[in-house]
Design a protein around this motif. Structure first.
Motif, PDB file in Angstrom:
ATOM      1  N   ALA A 116       0.865  -1.184   0.000  1.00  0.00           N
ATOM      2  CA  ALA A 116       0.000   0.000   0.000  1.00  0.00           C
ATOM      3  C   ALA A 116       0.901   1.234   0.000  1.00  0.00           C
ATOM      4  CB  ALA A 116      -0.901   0.011   1.226  1.00  0.00           C
ATOM      5  N   GLN A 117       0.702   2.111  -0.949  1.00  0.00           N
ATOM      6  CA  GLN A 117       1.524   3.319  -0.986  1.00  0.00           C
ATOM      7  C   GLN A 117       1.033   4.357   0.020  1.00  0.00           C
ATOM      8  OE1 GLN A 117       1.013   4.070  -5.138  1.00  0.00           O
ATOM      9  NE2 GLN A 117       2.732   2.770  -5.706  1.00  0.00           N
ATOM     10  N   PHE A 118      -0.203   4.229   0.435  1.00  0.00           N
ATOM     11  CA  PHE A 118      -0.800   5.158   1.405  1.00  0.00           C
ATOM     12  C   PHE A 118      -1.555   4.381   2.460  1.00  0.00           C
ATOM     13  CE2 PHE A 118      -0.674   7.675  -2.562  1.00  0.00           C
ATOM     14  CZ  PHE A 118       0.096   8.722  -2.119  1.00  0.00           C
ATOM     15  N   PRO A 119      -1.632   4.946   3.660  1.00  0.00           N
ATOM     16  CA  PRO A 119      -1.052   6.199   4.110  1.00  0.00           C
ATOM     17  C   PRO A 119       0.474   6.133   4.092  1.00  0.00           C
ATOM     18  CG  PRO A 119      -1.903   4.985   5.984  1.00  0.00           C
ATOM     19  CD  PRO A 119      -2.300   4.230   4.752  1.00  0.00           C
ATOM     20  N   LEU A 120       1.083   7.310   4.030  1.00  0.00           N
ATOM     21  CA  LEU A 120       2.529   7.418   3.906  1.00  0.00           C
ATOM     22  C   LEU A 120       3.035   8.446   4.904  1.00  0.00           C
ATOM     23  CD1 LEU A 120       5.191   6.871   2.312  1.00  0.00           C
ATOM     24  CD2 LEU A 120       4.443   8.652   0.711  1.00  0.00           C
ATOM     25  N   LEU A 121       3.999   8.033   5.712  1.00  0.00           N
ATOM     26  CA  LEU A 121       4.637   8.946   6.662  1.00  0.00           C
ATOM     27  C   LEU A 121       6.016   9.275   6.102  1.00  0.00           C
ATOM     28  CD1 LEU A 121       4.587  10.403   9.425  1.00  0.00           C
ATOM     29  CD2 LEU A 121       5.590   8.332  10.407  1.00  0.00           C
ATOM     30  N   LEU A 122       6.242  10.545   5.794  1.00  0.00           N
ATOM     31  CA  LEU A 122       7.495  10.973   5.175  1.00  0.00           C
ATOM     32  C   LEU A 122       8.270  11.901   6.084  1.00  0.00           C
ATOM     33  CD1 LEU A 122       6.759  12.016   1.469  1.00  0.00           C
ATOM     34  CD2 LEU A 122       7.939   9.982   2.286  1.00  0.00           C
ATOM     35  N   LEU A 123       9.595  11.795   5.998  1.00  0.00           N
ATOM     36  CA  LEU A 123      10.431  12.806   6.614  1.00  0.00           C
ATOM     37  C   LEU A 123      10.358  14.073   5.766  1.00  0.00           C
ATOM     38  CD1 LEU A 123      13.693  10.905   7.647  1.00  0.00           C
ATOM     39  CD2 LEU A 123      11.805  11.641   9.107  1.00  0.00           C
ATOM     40  N   ASN A 124      10.349  15.194   6.432  1.00  0.00           N
ATOM     41  CA  ASN A 124      10.375  16.493   5.768  1.00  0.00           C
ATOM     42  C   ASN A 124      11.850  16.827   5.546  1.00  0.00           C
ATOM     43  OD1 ASN A 124      10.012  19.079   4.889  1.00  0.00           O
ATOM     44  ND2 ASN A 124       9.218  19.878   6.815  1.00  0.00           N
ATOM     45  N   ASN A 125      12.438  16.250   4.487  1.00  0.00           N
ATOM     46  CA  ASN A 125      13.877  16.420   4.283  1.00  0.00           C
ATOM     47  C   ASN A 125      14.211  16.758   2.827  1.00  0.00           C
ATOM     48  OD1 ASN A 125      13.732  13.975   2.881  1.00  0.00           O
ATOM     49  ND2 ASN A 125      14.697  12.789   4.506  1.00  0.00           N
ATOM     50  N   ASP A 126      15.454  17.152   2.623  1.00  0.00           N
ATOM     51  CA  ASP A 126      15.913  17.519   1.280  1.00  0.00           C
ATOM     52  C   ASP A 126      15.911  16.333   0.331  1.00  0.00           C
ATOM     53  OD1 ASP A 126      16.239  20.166   1.996  1.00  0.00           O
ATOM     54  OD2 ASP A 126      18.371  19.950   2.478  1.00  0.00           O
ATOM     55  N   ALA A 127      16.208  15.146   0.851  1.00  0.00           N
ATOM     56  CA  ALA A 127      16.236  13.958  -0.021  1.00  0.00           C
ATOM     57  C   ALA A 127      14.879  13.735  -0.672  1.00  0.00           C
ATOM     58  CB  ALA A 127      16.662  12.722   0.786  1.00  0.00           C
TER      59      ALA A 127
END
Length: 195
Positions: A116-127
């Motif tokens: 499942a691609q979502f829900p998705l928890l992402l870091l708020n980062n430059d990468a």
């Protein structure tokens, strides 16, 4: 618990549904309001909506470039270390599954559930920003501009999920899927679990 920003992806055209999915209702509550409520219940202190919705904390995304554009727009306004992303068209999702994702410690740029691609928890980062910028660049072929490509490039970790919760990750994109959703929800117990 650390502060996490919530983002509802609701900027699509809903062309297969034939009407704006975000405004469809379950028990008098729109899918948009339900998604916002789930993110708030899960612990997000601030929730934004990718798309143009009057009276809501909306963030415009690049015209019709799909969920990647919505995620990029969300990261642009995000002031917290992480952002929890939920599409508007997941009517079976629960705040408990969102909370579990938020509590999980991970190495990498983000985490979702397996298959499942979502829900998705992402870091708020430059990468993550750089990967999104590359995928959304005008020279990137449309068939390379996908969530699958993003998740692969960002090395998103996948948590296993019990088969009994697989239905929670289904979305509703067509009138037939919406009718099935309504039938299923009429067969739930008082806690919202499918019988």
């Amino acid at each position: 618990m650390q502060k996490i920003t919530g983002l509802v992806l609701a900027g699509g055209r809903s062309s297969r549904m034939g009407t704006n999915k975000a405004l469809l209702e379950i028990n008098g509550e729109t899918l948009l309001n339900r998604a916002v409520r789930l993110l708030e219940l899960s612990g997000c202190k601030e929730v934004f909506i990718s798309g143009d919705y009057y009276g809501q904390r909306s963030v415009p995304d690049r015209a019709q470039l799909g969920p990647l554009a919505g995620i990029a727009a969300g990261l642009d306004i995000c002031k917290t270390e992480k952002i929890l992303i939920l599409p508007v068209d997941m009517p079976y999702m629960t705040s408990e599954l969102l909370q579990l994702l938020m509590r999980f410690t991970f190495a990498g740029n983000g985490i979702s559930y397996a298959d499942a691609q979502f829900p998705l928890l992402l870091l708020n980062n430059d990468a993550n920003r750089e990967i999104l910028a590359g995928l959304l660049a005008p020279e990137t072929p449309a068939n390379q501009r996908s969530m699958h490509q993003f998740c692969r490039a960002a090395l998103i970790i996948e948590l296993p999920i019990s088969p009994k919760y697989q239905y929670c990750f289904e979305n509703t994109n067509t009138p037939e899927e919406w009718q099935l959703c309504q039938r299923r929800l009429n067969e739930t117990n008082h806690e919202g679990q499918l019988l």
